[in-house]
Design a protein around this motif. Sequence first.
Motif, PDB file in Angstrom:
ATOM      1  N   GLU A 128       0.761  -1.032  -0.153  1.00 53.60           N
ATOM      2  CA  GLU A 128       0.009  -0.061  -0.030  1.00 53.60           C
ATOM      3  C   GLU A 128       0.922   1.215   0.075  1.00 53.60           C
ATOM      4  OE1 GLU A 128      -2.744   0.058   3.180  1.00 53.60           O
ATOM      5  OE2 GLU A 128      -3.669  -1.825   2.647  1.00 53.60           O
ATOM      6  N   ASP A 129       0.372   2.229  -0.559  1.00 48.22           N
ATOM      7  CA  ASP A 129       1.055   3.664  -0.589  1.00 48.22           C
ATOM      8  C   ASP A 129       1.120   4.253   0.975  1.00 48.22           C
ATOM      9  OD1 ASP A 129       1.752   4.465  -3.196  1.00 48.22           O
ATOM     10  OD2 ASP A 129      -0.477   4.579  -3.822  1.00 48.22           O
ATOM     11  N   ARG A 130       2.285   4.625   0.946  1.00 49.01           N
ATOM     12  CA  ARG A 130       2.505   5.300   2.319  1.00 49.01           C
ATOM     13  C   ARG A 130       3.066   6.668   2.230  1.00 49.01           C
ATOM     14  NH1 ARG A 130       3.317   1.679   6.570  1.00 49.01           N
ATOM     15  NH2 ARG A 130       3.177  -0.484   6.228  1.00 49.01           N
ATOM     16  N   PRO A 131       3.077   7.206   3.463  1.00 52.69           N
ATOM     17  CA  PRO A 131       3.370   8.869   3.319  1.00 52.69           C
ATOM     18  C   PRO A 131       4.855   9.033   2.570  1.00 52.69           C
ATOM     19  CG  PRO A 131       2.481   8.319   5.528  1.00 52.69           C
ATOM     20  CD  PRO A 131       2.724   6.958   4.857  1.00 52.69           C
ATOM     21  N   ASP A 132       4.590   9.614   1.619  1.00 51.36           N
ATOM     22  CA  ASP A 132       5.744   9.756   0.432  1.00 51.36           C
ATOM     23  C   ASP A 132       7.238   9.938   1.239  1.00 51.36           C
ATOM     24  OD1 ASP A 132       7.091   9.285  -1.866  1.00 51.36           O
ATOM     25  OD2 ASP A 132       6.978  11.502  -2.321  1.00 51.36           O
ATOM     26  N   ILE A 133       8.234   9.144   1.007  1.00 46.70           N
ATOM     27  CA  ILE A 133       9.610   9.439   1.605  1.00 46.70           C
ATOM     28  C   ILE A 133      10.367   9.313   0.083  1.00 46.70           C
ATOM     29  CG2 ILE A 133      11.542   8.798   2.562  1.00 46.70           C
ATOM     30  CD1 ILE A 133       9.730   7.122   4.573  1.00 46.70           C
ATOM     31  N   SER A 134      10.571  10.486  -0.389  1.00 46.26           N
ATOM     32  CA  SER A 134      11.216  10.599  -1.540  1.00 46.26           C
ATOM     33  C   SER A 134      12.664  10.278  -1.629  1.00 46.26           C
ATOM     34  CB  SER A 134      11.208  11.962  -2.298  1.00 46.26           C
ATOM     35  OG  SER A 134      11.643  13.032  -1.563  1.00 46.26           O
ATOM     36  N   PRO A 135      13.447   9.986  -2.807  1.00 56.39           N
ATOM     37  CA  PRO A 135      14.898   9.955  -2.968  1.00 56.39           C
ATOM     38  C   PRO A 135      15.614  11.162  -2.558  1.00 56.39           C
ATOM     39  CG  PRO A 135      13.644   8.804  -5.050  1.00 56.39           C
ATOM     40  CD  PRO A 135      12.871   9.474  -4.040  1.00 56.39           C
ATOM     41  N   SER A 136      14.941  12.234  -2.883  1.00 57.72           N
ATOM     42  CA  SER A 136      15.464  13.395  -2.430  1.00 57.72           C
ATOM     43  C   SER A 136      15.682  13.759  -1.019  1.00 57.72           C
ATOM     44  CB  SER A 136      14.770  14.691  -3.192  1.00 57.72           C
ATOM     45  OG  SER A 136      13.401  14.562  -2.603  1.00 57.72           O
ATOM     46  N   GLU A 137      14.771  13.213  -0.182  1.00 55.24           N
ATOM     47  CA  GLU A 137      14.711  13.416   1.200  1.00 55.24           C
ATOM     48  C   GLU A 137      15.628  12.375   1.862  1.00 55.24           C
ATOM     49  OE1 GLU A 137      10.288  14.671   2.443  1.00 55.24           O
ATOM     50  OE2 GLU A 137      10.516  12.596   1.718  1.00 55.24           O
ATOM     51  N   ILE A 153      13.494  -5.603  -6.154  1.00 54.91           N
ATOM     52  CA  ILE A 153      12.341  -4.950  -5.784  1.00 54.91           C
ATOM     53  C   ILE A 153      12.684  -3.379  -5.909  1.00 54.91           C
ATOM     54  CG2 ILE A 153      13.299  -4.694  -3.318  1.00 54.91           C
ATOM     55  CD1 ILE A 153       9.730  -5.604  -4.175  1.00 54.91           C
ATOM     56  N   GLY A 154      13.734  -2.904  -6.174  1.00 55.83           N
ATOM     57  CA  GLY A 154      13.994  -1.563  -6.765  1.00 55.83           C
ATOM     58  C   GLY A 154      15.178  -0.890  -6.038  1.00 55.83           C
ATOM     59  N   LYS A 155      15.849  -1.571  -5.246  1.00 56.76           N
ATOM     60  CA  LYS A 155      17.085  -0.928  -4.199  1.00 56.76           C
ATOM     61  C   LYS A 155      18.190  -0.224  -5.296  1.00 56.76           C
ATOM     62  CE  LYS A 155      18.266  -4.807  -2.366  1.00 56.76           C
ATOM     63  NZ  LYS A 155      17.290  -5.739  -2.864  1.00 56.76           N
ATOM     64  N   THR A 156      18.493  -0.852  -6.139  1.00 57.37           N
ATOM     65  CA  THR A 156      19.503  -0.284  -7.269  1.00 57.37           C
ATOM     66  C   THR A 156      18.772   0.825  -7.617  1.00 57.37           C
ATOM     67  OG1 THR A 156      20.726  -2.470  -7.342  1.00 57.37           O
ATOM     68  CG2 THR A 156      21.051  -0.879  -9.265  1.00 57.37           C
ATOM     69  N   ALA A 157      17.509   0.847  -8.427  1.00 60.50           N
ATOM     70  CA  ALA A 157      17.081   1.744  -8.811  1.00 60.50           C
ATOM     71  C   ALA A 157      16.962   2.917  -8.085  1.00 60.50           C
ATOM     72  CB  ALA A 157      15.666   1.406  -9.469  1.00 60.50           C
ATOM     73  N   LEU A 158      16.466   2.706  -7.103  1.00 60.47           N
ATOM     74  CA  LEU A 158      16.670   4.168  -5.769  1.00 60.47           C
ATOM     75  C   LEU A 158      18.083   4.593  -5.747  1.00 60.47           C
ATOM     76  CD1 LEU A 158      15.293   5.386  -3.746  1.00 60.47           C
ATOM     77  CD2 LEU A 158      15.405   3.667  -2.137  1.00 60.47           C
ATOM     78  N   THR A 159      18.966   3.712  -5.688  1.00 57.36           N
ATOM     79  CA  THR A 159      20.312   4.549  -5.456  1.00 57.36           C
ATOM     80  C   THR A 159      20.660   5.161  -6.706  1.00 57.36           C
ATOM     81  OG1 THR A 159      21.449   2.340  -6.370  1.00 57.36           O
ATOM     82  CG2 THR A 159      21.289   2.661  -3.825  1.00 57.36           C
ATOM     83  N   HIS A 160      20.322   4.439  -7.750  1.00 56.75           N
ATOM     84  CA  HIS A 160      20.753   5.412  -9.024  1.00 56.75           C
ATOM     85  C   HIS A 160      19.919   6.841  -9.181  1.00 56.75           C
ATOM     86  CE1 HIS A 160      22.706   1.567 -10.499  1.00 56.75           C
ATOM     87  NE2 HIS A 160      23.132   2.311 -11.159  1.00 56.75           N
ATOM     88  N   GLU A 161      18.636   6.783  -8.787  1.00 53.43           N
ATOM     89  CA  GLU A 161      17.889   8.055  -8.700  1.00 53.43           C
ATOM     90  C   GLU A 161      18.710   9.049  -7.964  1.00 53.43           C
ATOM     91  OE1 GLU A 161      14.622  10.708  -9.372  1.00 53.43           O
ATOM     92  OE2 GLU A 161      15.789   9.089 -10.506  1.00 53.43           O
ATOM     93  N   MET A 162      19.085   8.579  -6.793  1.00 51.19           N
ATOM     94  CA  MET A 162      19.959   9.566  -5.785  1.00 51.19           C
ATOM     95  C   MET A 162      21.333   9.912  -6.530  1.00 51.19           C
ATOM     96  SD  MET A 162      19.355   8.127  -2.029  1.00 51.19           S
ATOM     97  CE  MET A 162      19.343   6.316  -2.228  1.00 51.19           C
ATOM     98  N   LEU A 163      21.858   9.004  -7.124  1.00 45.65           N
ATOM     99  CA  LEU A 163      22.992   9.714  -7.856  1.00 45.65           C
ATOM    100  C   LEU A 163      22.810  10.588  -8.927  1.00 45.65           C
ATOM    101  CD1 LEU A 163      25.086   6.509  -9.119  1.00 45.65           C
ATOM    102  CD2 LEU A 163      25.881   8.451  -7.940  1.00 45.65           C
ATOM    103  N   LYS A 164      21.585  10.428  -9.548  1.00 44.94           N
ATOM    104  CA  LYS A 164      21.141  11.172 -10.559  1.00 44.94           C
ATOM    105  C   LYS A 164      20.768  12.641 -10.188  1.00 44.94           C
ATOM    106  CE  LYS A 164      17.219  11.859 -14.086  1.00 44.94           C
ATOM    107  NZ  LYS A 164      16.416  12.963 -13.445  1.00 44.94           N
ATOM    108  N   LEU A 165      19.948  12.846  -8.931  1.00 44.26           N
ATOM    109  CA  LEU A 165      19.348  13.920  -8.129  1.00 44.26           C
ATOM    110  C   LEU A 165      20.882  14.501  -7.814  1.00 44.26           C
ATOM    111  CD1 LEU A 165      16.619  12.719  -6.228  1.00 44.26           C
ATOM    112  CD2 LEU A 165      16.335  14.162  -8.223  1.00 44.26           C
TER     113      LEU A 165
END
Length: 400
Positions: A128-137, A153-165
């Motif tokens: 379920e959707d939870r209160p948003d914790i974004s990669p930028s936070e 599950i998306g761990k690497t995608a999340l780190t790559h998004e932080m890299l990009k930001l």
Amino acid sequence: MRKRTLGRTSLLPETKSSASTETKKFDLHNWISCFSFKDDTQMDINCLQGSGPCLRYQAKLKSKAQKISNEFWKANKNLFERNNKPDLSYASLVLDTQESVSPSKIKKLKSKKSKMSRPKKLRTYIPEDRPDISPSELLKTDKNILLVGKPGIGKTALTHEMLKLWAERDNKELDYMFYFDMRETSHIMMAKSLEDLLFSVISEPDEGKEEVLQDIKKNSDNVTLIFDGITDLSSSVVKRVVEKDLLPDAKIIITCRPDDAEDLLSGDFLRVEVKGFSEQTIKTYFPATLGEEQEKVLSNLELLTLCHVPVYALMVAVCFSSETPEDSPQPCTVTEIYINIVRHCLQTISKKTKTKDLNSFINNKSEEILSLAEFAFKATEGKTVILRELPVKTAASSPS
């Protein structure tokens, strides 16, 4: 120099255990805000940031970070056929910062699921959707972060998004970010010092190497290190960094599977469980990747449930976007998806475009394929995709 002196601020909620200790610390942020300091708009920003070699090294790291992120998404994009390549990018993930569930509660949940009808039971697997914790936070908080979750599950995608930001952020601060793919351990294991780990494995400064290294050591609170896919701390240098013997004030971001988390860390890490796609994200992912074909997935509850795992969502999108014979049913299970992918790879390598010719090729190469399958199975049991024991002769003669 305010930001370099004070460091990052914590934007995420404090846990109970850490909140009590935080109140005992002297709040330098609050103290300094009592003075009427203002930014000097006439001041050369380079003077506030750091020396030329340090700034140029930061720019080099940002360029590398952007390249790593682009190559990650490009590799996913290239799985699609030539005329049907979607513009893939980070899709919102369900991130949970709550404490891990107790074994007794897990047992109760499983017992409750067993009494449900199959459709209801399937839907419980979609987070379920939870209160948003974004990669930028996550990027801005001063806490060390442990990202846990099952494979794909998306761990690497999340780190790559932080890299990009980080790479796209303005250059008002002099900070450094280093990304280590722990699945490629050969260079990391060879590193004998911090200098080796940062400069030999990642990227070496073009000038002022010693000056840059000293700035990193002196201002380690402006350093972020991502260790993606850690299974153990066999590298002595990585272990010293994680345990804060080196760069004590650096921010550490680690991704691992839940089974490995307890063995790895004993320090104060913010535990974030990556739970994959919510139903809303799934329903925006497939229109972007499949277009009109999306209904074939979204109307199939088994596939919809499966696709809360991003890697399966990608595999489903690739399978449905590929041309298949009219009498060939679309995949509905993980096994069928894997079979389609194996056949697609064999078709690409053998250049057999007709189903009949491909079947004949598979029959002729059945021994080599089964041998590779056995090695792959053993590697999966060992939680690695690196087929270390694969004989060169078999690999060279096989279609993979």
